[in-house]
Design an enzyme around this catalytic site. Structure first.
Site, PDB file in Angstrom:
ATOM      1  N   ASP A 157       0.849  -1.191   0.000  1.00  0.00           N
ATOM      2  CA  ASP A 157       0.000   0.000   0.000  1.00  0.00           C
ATOM      3  C   ASP A 157       0.885   1.242   0.000  1.00  0.00           C
ATOM      4  OD1 ASP A 157      -2.275   1.880   0.783  1.00  0.00           O
ATOM      5  OD2 ASP A 157      -3.305  -0.038   0.862  1.00  0.00           O
ATOM      6  N   HIS A 194      -3.514   5.938   3.509  1.00  0.00           N
ATOM      7  CA  HIS A 194      -4.281   4.763   3.083  1.00  0.00           C
ATOM      8  C   HIS A 194      -3.714   3.469   3.673  1.00  0.00           C
ATOM      9  CE1 HIS A 194      -6.105   1.852   0.231  1.00  0.00           C
ATOM     10  NE2 HIS A 194      -7.055   2.753   0.132  1.00  0.00           N
ATOM     11  N   SER A 376     -11.402  -1.174  -0.163  1.00  0.00           N
ATOM     12  CA  SER A 376     -10.080  -1.101   0.479  1.00  0.00           C
ATOM     13  C   SER A 376     -10.186  -1.348   1.970  1.00  0.00           C
ATOM     14  CB  SER A 376      -9.467   0.286   0.280  1.00  0.00           C
ATOM     15  OG  SER A 376      -8.718   0.375  -0.882  1.00  0.00           O
TER      16      SER A 376
END
Length: 528
Positions: A157, A194, A376
């Site tokens: 990520d 994220h 996600s």
């Protein structure tokens, strides 16, 4: 190994159109924004091209067409070069040369992968609703979770906030390239938030009276590969996004997974994806699965029936998103490759910093936690559950763990597997029960129904009745022609009623010297 492809972080937000515009490199009036190169290719080299002379020939061809070699990939499924050119014309000329050269087996575009996402937390520790849902409403106590792991998890990520007070220690899967805090791809920083949000759902610490709790609280030996959020790239201050967080290439994704595997990871968590598949990626993920790796990825946030990759490869678990009422989220993609669903709306988790510097939405009185929606956010619920299940039961293979998660899920939507929920909503207890349920006994072989005994009078033992259908008896066991009075086919067997005595051999022959045909019983000829 490195593969390049655009990925999208699989979180959704109201400003998604702007998000996609930025990360697809559309003009926003700032020419300095880094954009994917549409003239980037992955070249699959032939076996002979693995020799140094052939490899040099391939490299010379790239240079001859005004291109550059960006990386060499050496994998179990083959050897690859990733190359870039300045124009479509150069690409076309290179492809033509490559396919007649003898050193190229295939040439394909290096696709792009993106991240997707996006509300503050009160003081104290909170177990997010999705974590409770995974465990049927009651979070297990600390003794439930292994303190050491034999099957580590790797997050691919935007990085990992190593100094976040609610996250456990983690390491770079490849410390030589991402272990230096001064490097622009240091794994331990996350300007995008994220990766840190994903990590919190998997591993946020329990019992520290702070923040949130993960599916595997304080999960040990996490591995991290950073593919988004390179420091130093252009960031337009007039947009709510950091442009560095937008995309990477598929070749780099395959390389990232290889780094995870090389570090000892057995579970790969990928909250990202892109719309187009590649042969390189497909074959690589199949090889990883065949080698015992469990790959898990986000199904996507377009809210339609399109596919997102790598989730839509059959060797990867594809995760859809649900809301608090266990309904499929409106943004969650649905197709015949969706395997399982998990909580993906209003998912509260860790972030690095004020989110107007990353993907989230900034808030006054910043606290390092936010609620975001997206597949996600659903994906790390499944990845975390897989990590708990496999490390509590390390002797099972990856296929058994995947089957348990999928077939142990709570069936929702249409009965059985459907395109929205896959096999159903993630259910840890159901997965563990299925893993230890006794195997169903194998189906018995098909046997034709027993034939009724013939209605003909029995013959004396050892005799053949020739006045009607041939009938042989020996102690009550009989044989009769299936097609009397027609001819037998050559070597046609009679139908046997019961079990003939040992040594009773019956064969039927089509010949001309008998009215219909004849039988041999233990070598003695009888006309029928």
């Amino acid at each position: 190994m490195h593969t390049t492809r655009q990925w999208v972080l699989a979180c959704w937000q109201p400003t998604r159109a702007l998000f996609l515009a930025v990360f697809l490199g559309l003009s926003l009036g700032h020419a300095a924004v880094r954009k994917p190169n549409p003239n980037r290719l992955v070249v699959t080299l032939t076996d002979q091209a693995s020799s140094s002379s052939s490899s040099r020939a391939a490299t010379r061809a790239v240079v001859d067409h005004s291109g550059n070699v960006r990386m060499h990939l050496h994998t179990r499924v083959g050897n690859f070069q990733v190359v870039e050119f300045g124009s479509n014309a150069d690409v076309a000329a290179f492809k033509a040369n490559a396919m007649r050269s003898g050193w190229a087996k295939a040439v394909e575009a290096d696709q792009v992968r993106y991240p997707d996402s996006a509300a503050p937390l009160t003081a104290g520790e909170e177990t997010p609703w999705g974590i409770e849902r995974v465990y049927g409403g009651t979070m297990p106590n600390a003794s439930f979770f292994p303190s050491q792991v034999t099957h580590p998890l790797c997050i691919i990520d935007s990085g990992y906030t190593v100094d976040h007070p609610d996250l456990p220690n983690a390491t770079a899967a490849d410390p030589t390239t991402q272990g230096d805090p001064s490097g622009n791809m240091y794994f331990g920083g996350d300007i995008c938030n994220h990766g840190t949000h994903v990590a919190g759902t998997i591993a946020a610490i329990k019992g520290n009276h702070e923040g949130v709790v993960g599916v595997y609280p304080g999960a040990p030996d996490l591995k991290i590969v950073k593919v988004f959020g390179e420091d130093g790239l252009f960031d337009d201050p007039n947009t709510p996004w950091n442009e560095a967080c937008g995309w990477t290439y598929a070749s780099e994704l395959v390389d990232a997974v290889q780094e995870c595997v090389d570090s000892g990871a057995k579970i790969i968590s990928m909250s990202l994806g892109g719309a187009a598949p590649t042969d390189l990626e497909r074959s690589a993920f199949q090889a990883f699965f065949d080698d015992g790796i469990l790959s898990i990825a986000a199904a996507g946030n377009s809210g339609d029936g399109s596919y997102l990759y790598p989730a839509s490869y059959s060797s990867v678990m594809s995760v859809a998103a649900t809301d608090y009422e266990d309904n499929i989220a409106s943004f969650s993609q649905y197709n015949d490759e969706v395997d399982i669903a998990a909580p993906g709306v209003d998912v509260l988790s860790t972030i690095c910093c004020a989110s107007d510097t990353g993907i989230g939405i900034g808030a006054d009185g910043f606290i390092p936690y936010e609620s975001w929606p997206g597949t996600s956010m659903a994906t790390p619920h499944v990845s975390g559950a897989a990590m708990v299940l496999w490390n509590k039961n390390p002797h099972f293979p990856n296929q058994a763990i995947r089957n348990a998660l999928e077939l142990g899920a709570t069936d929702l939507g249409d009965p059985g597997r459907d395109n929205h929920y896959g096999h159903g909503l993630l259910n840890y207890a159901g997965a563990e029960d299925l893993l230890f349920s006794p195997s169903l006994p194998p189906s018995p072989p098909f046997l034709p129904p027993s034939l009724p005994p013939p209605s003909l009078p029995p013959c004396p033992p050892g005799d053949v009745c020739i006045g009607g259908p041939c009938l042989i008896t020996d102690g009550g066991s009989c044989a009769t022609s299936p097609n009397h009075p027609n001819d037998y086919g050559n070597n046609e067997d009679c139908t046997i009623y019961g079990l003939p005595p040992v040594g009773l051999e019956v064969l039927a022959f089509d010949v001309y010297d008998c009215p219909y045909d004849y039988l041999t019983v233990n070598g003695v000829k009888y006309c029928g």
